[in-house]
Scaffold this motif. Sequence first.
Motif, mmCIF file in Angstrom:
data_model
loop_
_atom_site.group_PDB
_atom_site.id
_atom_site.type_symbol
_atom_site.label_atom_id
_atom_site.label_comp_id
_atom_site.label_asym_id
_atom_site.label_seq_id
_atom_site.Cartn_x
_atom_site.Cartn_y
_atom_site.Cartn_z
ATOM 1 N N ALA A 31 0.820 -1.211 0.000
ATOM 2 C CA ALA A 31 0.000 0.000 0.000
ATOM 3 C C ALA A 31 0.858 1.267 0.000
ATOM 4 C CB ALA A 31 -0.947 0.006 1.193
ATOM 5 N N LEU A 32 1.869 1.313 0.888
ATOM 6 C CA LEU A 32 2.704 2.513 0.955
ATOM 7 C C LEU A 32 3.471 2.708 -0.345
ATOM 8 C CD1 LEU A 32 4.068 2.313 4.613
ATOM 9 C CD2 LEU A 32 2.085 3.565 3.732
ATOM 10 N N ARG A 33 3.935 1.609 -0.916
ATOM 11 C CA ARG A 33 4.630 1.697 -2.193
ATOM 12 C C ARG A 33 3.689 2.191 -3.286
ATOM 13 N NH1 ARG A 33 6.670 -2.938 -2.038
ATOM 14 N NH2 ARG A 33 5.290 -4.091 -3.446
ATOM 15 N N ASN A 34 2.434 1.737 -3.220
ATOM 16 C CA ASN A 34 1.436 2.206 -4.184
ATOM 17 C C ASN A 34 1.231 3.717 -4.086
ATOM 18 O OD1 ASN A 34 1.005 -0.375 -5.125
ATOM 19 N ND2 ASN A 34 -0.824 -0.734 -3.870
ATOM 20 N N VAL A 35 1.171 4.228 -2.849
ATOM 21 C CA VAL A 35 0.990 5.670 -2.663
ATOM 22 C C VAL A 35 2.117 6.427 -3.341
ATOM 23 C CG1 VAL A 35 0.973 7.547 -0.986
ATOM 24 C CG2 VAL A 35 -0.334 5.468 -0.528
ATOM 25 N N ARG A 36 3.343 6.022 -3.064
ATOM 26 C CA ARG A 36 4.500 6.727 -3.640
ATOM 27 C C ARG A 36 4.490 6.651 -5.169
ATOM 28 N NH1 ARG A 36 6.842 4.167 1.008
ATOM 29 N NH2 ARG A 36 7.468 5.739 2.557
ATOM 30 N N TYR A 37 4.114 5.499 -5.684
ATOM 31 C CA TYR A 37 4.087 5.330 -7.136
ATOM 32 C C TYR A 37 3.057 6.265 -7.763
ATOM 33 C CZ TYR A 37 2.908 3.470 -11.704
ATOM 34 O OH TYR A 37 2.622 3.362 -13.042
ATOM 35 N N PHE A 38 1.839 6.297 -7.197
ATOM 36 C CA PHE A 38 0.792 7.109 -7.804
ATOM 37 C C PHE A 38 1.016 8.603 -7.576
ATOM 38 C CE2 PHE A 38 -1.463 3.034 -7.980
ATOM 39 C CZ PHE A 38 -1.907 3.089 -9.300
ATOM 40 N N VAL A 39 1.682 8.978 -6.501
ATOM 41 C CA VAL A 39 2.082 10.383 -6.356
ATOM 42 C C VAL A 39 3.048 10.748 -7.481
ATOM 43 C CG1 VAL A 39 3.429 11.998 -4.951
ATOM 44 C CG2 VAL A 39 1.652 10.592 -3.888
ATOM 45 N N HIS A 40 3.950 9.823 -7.794
ATOM 46 C CA HIS A 40 4.880 10.029 -8.908
ATOM 47 C C HIS A 40 4.108 10.195 -10.223
ATOM 48 C CE1 HIS A 40 8.438 9.544 -11.448
ATOM 49 N NE2 HIS A 40 7.804 8.591 -12.110
ATOM 50 N N VAL A 41 3.068 9.392 -10.419
ATOM 51 C CA VAL A 41 2.251 9.489 -11.631
ATOM 52 C C VAL A 41 1.557 10.849 -11.697
ATOM 53 C CG1 VAL A 41 0.230 8.560 -12.848
ATOM 54 C CG2 VAL A 41 1.898 6.998 -11.807
ATOM 55 N N VAL A 42 1.033 11.283 -10.565
ATOM 56 C CA VAL A 42 0.364 12.585 -10.530
ATOM 57 C C VAL A 42 1.340 13.702 -10.876
ATOM 58 C CG1 VAL A 42 -0.817 14.264 -9.072
ATOM 59 C CG2 VAL A 42 -1.373 11.843 -8.861
#
Length: 380
Positions: free
Chosen positions: A192-203
């Motif tokens: 989950a935490l890795r997902n957050v960082r990834y999608f912040v990067h996408v944004v």
Amino acid sequence: MPGLSSQEVLASVPFGVLAFDHDGRLIGNNPEAERLLGPLRRPDGELPLRCCDLLGCRRPSSVLARRCLLDLVADAQDPIPEFRVDLARDGDPSALWITVTQLQDAGLLVTARPGERGDRRRRTEPHWITTPRLTVGVLGRTRLASAETSIAGQWLQQRAGQLFKYLLVHRARPVPIDELAEVFWPAGATAALRNVRYFVHVVRNSLEPERQRRRPSSFIVAESGGYRLDTTRIEIDADRFESLVAAGRSAAARGEAGASASLTRAADLYRGELLADEPYADWVLAERERLRGLAAEALRTLARLHLADGQLDNAAAYLMRLAEMEPFDVDVQRLLLSLAIRRGRHSEAKRRYATLRARMRRHFGQDLDFTLADLATPRL
């Protein structure tokens, strides 16, 4: 110069003078202003020109891109220094140096002198007028605009877009990574935490597709174990809406003339419910209802002000919007019915009454406690 009238004084000054009302309409000028800008009346002569027509407000290539002089002056904390605006024409002058002063009745006084497009002084936007590099509309469906490039795309309807909208809703504070993980990956997956960082990067990449690798984001800042939006670089219509409602309600309470102008601009900004493209997201609900309440109060106050001025049609228009927002608020519906009768719209009142009666019976099993014959002058 004793004996000279104010008109003669204005005619003798070596710079242009333009006066605009609180809606940005030109209400006066001196001859030099017409020499600098050309004819200051529309060909049909029916509608006055506005500051946006004359000085480049909201024109993408202008220093006032996506801003109006009215907003600039309203938001300024200090006196605004002289600045240059490039004119959308090839004639002489091609640019003007202008100063802007707010008048007591919320209008503007603009003085102008000729400039040149190649003048390097203050060629870039001064810090006090720099427009946010990102403009976000959240009232209604989400809209994005950037001065640098187009940022439209399907990503706004995907997980990255939802995360960005969550940050918009909670823009007043840093949002912890754990909170984002819990909202969007509630199962508590280890990723989950890795997902957050990834999608912040996408944004970040979606907002700034030309951002160089490892260059910090202009809009999303890592802070205190989470992320926050840098609202000094982002202009959000909901913030402007809220500021205008507050100013309008305050002015109305003091009986000031500018109340209606502020509330009208707020009502125009309210294009729909907050993040209408996220109708089922529970994390939007509280803020959506808060802004909806402000919009309702703005419309109610506008209706009251127009009714006090005897402008029944304008009052009815704002009450209709309010009634659409509050279909089960019987007091609002009753006011609208009373006003329809007062305006002689008896058939309309009959249709609205029948619709309201059927709606209350269907949803609540209740009948109305008044008839059309009971209604008199609307009370606000």
